[in-house]
Design an enzyme around this catalytic site. Sequence first.
Site, PDB file in Angstrom:
ATOM      1  N   ASP A   1      -7.500  -4.704   8.564  1.00 51.29           N
ATOM      2  CA  ASP A   1      -7.068  -3.506   7.845  1.00 51.29           C
ATOM      3  C   ASP A   1      -7.061  -3.703   6.339  1.00 51.29           C
ATOM      4  O   ASP A   1      -6.335  -3.020   5.621  1.00 51.29           O
ATOM      5  CB  ASP A   1      -5.682  -3.060   8.328  1.00 51.29           C
ATOM      6  CG  ASP A   1      -4.624  -4.159   8.164  1.00 51.29           C
ATOM      7  OD1 ASP A   1      -4.969  -5.236   7.638  1.00 51.29           O
ATOM      8  OD2 ASP A   1      -3.476  -3.921   8.560  1.00 51.29           O
TER       9      ASP A   1
ATOM     10  N   GLU B   1       0.820  -1.204   0.000  1.00 52.49           N
ATOM     11  CA  GLU B   1       0.000   0.000   0.000  1.00 52.49           C
ATOM     12  C   GLU B   1       0.859   1.261   0.000  1.00 52.49           C
ATOM     13  O   GLU B   1       1.972   1.270   0.537  1.00 52.49           O
ATOM     14  CB  GLU B   1      -0.891   0.029   1.255  1.00 52.49           C
ATOM     15  CG  GLU B   1      -1.814  -1.161   1.365  1.00 52.49           C
ATOM     16  CD  GLU B   1      -2.462  -1.279   2.730  1.00 52.49           C
ATOM     17  OE1 GLU B   1      -3.567  -1.843   2.805  1.00 52.49           O
ATOM     18  OE2 GLU B   1      -1.859  -0.822   3.724  1.00 52.49           O
TER      19      GLU B   1
END
Length: 350
Positions: free
Chosen positions: A237, A66
């Site tokens: 998450d 990410e």
Amino acid sequence: MTIPAPSKLAYVPFVSVDNMMKLVHHIGVEQVLADLARYIQDDFARWELFDKTPRVASHSTEGVIELMPTSDGQVYGFKYVNGHPANMKKGLQTVTAFGLLADVASGYPVMLSEMTILTALRTAATSAMVAKHLAPKGAKTLAMIGNGAQSEFQALAMKTVCGIENLRLYDIDPAATAKCKANLADSGLNIAACNSPEAAIEGAQITTTCTADKQYATILTDNMVGAGVHINAIGGDCPGKTELHRDILLRSDIFVEFPEQTRIEGEIQQLDADHPVTEIWQVINGIAKGRTSDAQITLFDGVGFAIEDFSALRYVHDQLQDGNFYQDLDMVADPDDPRDLFGMLQRAKR
């Protein structure tokens, strides 16, 4: 021919893992956690100034990579971070990270830093900062479900910021619990290693779940959660990764960082897209209420947001002013004549 030395603008301060550890020990782990909690709260209080976007994620069967960018209009920051749960079996970290700050006016980077350690610190500081606003008054006992790389940071942050005195540990791997207990032996916390999550949460006013498996999981079931507690659910998450039974969410008042990201990645991905949640920055600024009764169940659905990383990088940058704890990297090509990048290349020919 003498090759020109890099200009001062070519150098960018770099905080290595070694220097990050030296900096943290120079200041003190608990003091760093308290400082980070304050920096994060200060930036959440000016939430509306920041660029806000869900992180850019590249998912694979093994995990996720990410990018997490944001800016307050003067400084830009981003973090690169991965999450690969199977890494531990290979002797690798589940999470690694690095980050950068840049000057918005010029676009020049002003600091590059490791963020594997810093992310653990900022995640714990965020949890504690939120719990300070939402946990029952006088909370003294924390249940820590999941005793991996994040657990000690979480426990120390709760001790320092929220006044936690008692720590109850559980992990499906007893070796992880033993590791955590040993690492915190001199922390001043009263620590109990538990054989089940039910035993761990007994008598705890705050429960933190922090597990790593990339799957829909039920770490806490509805019958395990009584009235009046605060839950930090920080392990979920990414899409398809949760820790709490859906019924717990339906009984709780839910607080989040950035709804657009949390609805994709957090516990609330289990709920309808319009299920009501409260943004924690609104609580900090007095726009919304946090804990309103002794019987209320408050739930922080924490997935991690770029502003927290920005705050952490900002804090580290502020600690470098005395010239210690970093090294200069020749990172920016900066020719005497901005139009003559090729000439700079040619002059470096040996």
